[in-house]
Design an enzyme around this catalytic site. Structure first.
Site, short mmCIF file in Angstrom:
data_model
loop_
_atom_site.label_atom_id
_atom_site.label_comp_id
_atom_site.label_asym_id
_atom_site.label_seq_id
_atom_site.Cartn_x
_atom_site.Cartn_y
_atom_site.Cartn_z
N LEU A 132 0.41 -1.86 -0.15
CA LEU A 132 -0.02 -0.14 -0.06
C LEU A 132 0.99 1.22 0.37
O LEU A 132 2.12 1.41 0.64
CB LEU A 132 -1.18 -0.44 1.10
N ASP A 133 0.62 2.18 -0.66
CA ASP A 133 1.21 3.50 -0.51
C ASP A 133 1.14 4.13 0.51
O ASP A 133 0.39 3.98 1.65
CB ASP A 133 0.47 4.89 -1.29
N LYS A 134 2.60 4.87 1.52
CA LYS A 134 2.47 5.29 2.34
C LYS A 134 1.67 6.24 3.44
O LYS A 134 1.03 5.77 4.35
CB LYS A 134 3.94 6.59 2.18
#
Length: 284
Positions: A132-134
């Site tokens: 997942l993106d930050k």
């Protein structure tokens, strides 16, 4: 290391060789070691690679530590882990917004992978199945051993791991829709992706309207593909960027309003349906 699995009721008979090679995707080198060491038991008894395995059989596999060398992962803070589901083979956790999934440099120790390594120590070590993106929060799946990692990876590739996201976008989306624009790299900003009809990779996002507000819309998104920044790029491309998106929207907000709300998969060793929700989510 020892792994014990009971073959599910829906299992079709096959040889031990096919079970390891085609069903469980065990690397060739490790399969060789298992065969030469007689490291596989069927219902507690040694066997040959041409023997058949059946529904309900208990399979025990022995591997040496050097077959799957451990990586060096610095320990983070185990108290930051919010587990949603866990068994001996896999774990699903609720990732907070603003935390990276894994380190990019060896000295990093403030990512989800670092915290999870501390949470699972000393029994096992986590392995990344997807990311997942930050800025994105929510449910994320990890393997707890290298044996199950390629199997979970294949389920992801075959779209057998269902993921549903909550998102809040600018503007009004009045009906459900599907976005199928190809996505490629942005040549001017290495952090970003862009719509690229000619050179991009196929990307499909299904959008379901949840609630319409005066200037924003709450939606659910389901992915058929898993391109980097897919939801963010697709929604920005139709004039509805995500609220709080630091890359694809110019309006500053506290956080990116994207949350991996649901994750479902059939357990590869038990055939049991695993279904989790990462609560509280963006809205109730």
């Amino acid at each position: 290391m020892k792994f014990t699995m009971t073959l599910p009721k829906q299992f079709n008979d096959m040889t031990v060789k096919d079970l390891l090679e085609k069903e469980w995707l065990v690397p060739r080198k490790v399969r060789h070691f298992i065969r030469t060491r007689k490291g596989l038991l069927i219902n507690g008894k040694t066997c040959h690679f041409q023997d058949l395995v059946h529904s309900g059989d208990q399979i025990t596999v022995f591997v040496e530590a050097e077959d799957y060398p451990k990586r060096t992962i610095l320990f983070g803070d185990s108290t930051l882990i919010d587990p949603l589901y866990e068994d001996e083979h896999l774990i699903i956790v609720n990732k907070p917004s603003g935390m990276k999934t894994h380190p990019n440099q060896p000295e990093e120790q403030d990512t989800l992978l670092n915290h999870l390594a501390a949470y699972l120590a000393p029994d096992c070590q986590p392995h990344v199945v997807h990311r997942l993106d930050k800025e994105t929060s929510g449910a994320i799946l990890f393997a707890k051993n290298p044996f199950v990692l390629p199997i979970l990876g294949r389920l992801l590739e075959q779209k057998k791991i269902f993921r549903r996201y909550q998102a809040l976008v600018y503007g009004k989306i009045t009906q459900d829709l599907t976005i199928d624009k190809k996505i490629g790299r942005d040549r001017h900003d290495r952090r970003k992706r862009r719509i690229d009809p000619k050179g991009g990779k196929t990307a499909v996002t299904h959008v379901q309207v949840a609630q319409i507000f005066p200037t924003q819309t709450a939606i659910f998104c389901q992915l058929e593909t898993g391109r980097t920044h897919q939801i963010r790029v697709h929604l920005a491309s139709i004039g509805h960027p995500l609220v709080g998106d630091p890359l694809y929207s110019k309006k500053a907000q506290k956080r990116l309003m994207l949350h991996a709300y649901e994750l479902h998969l059939t357990h590869p060793f038990t055939s049991r349906l695993i279904s989790v929700q990462a609560l509280p989510g963006l809205w109730k």
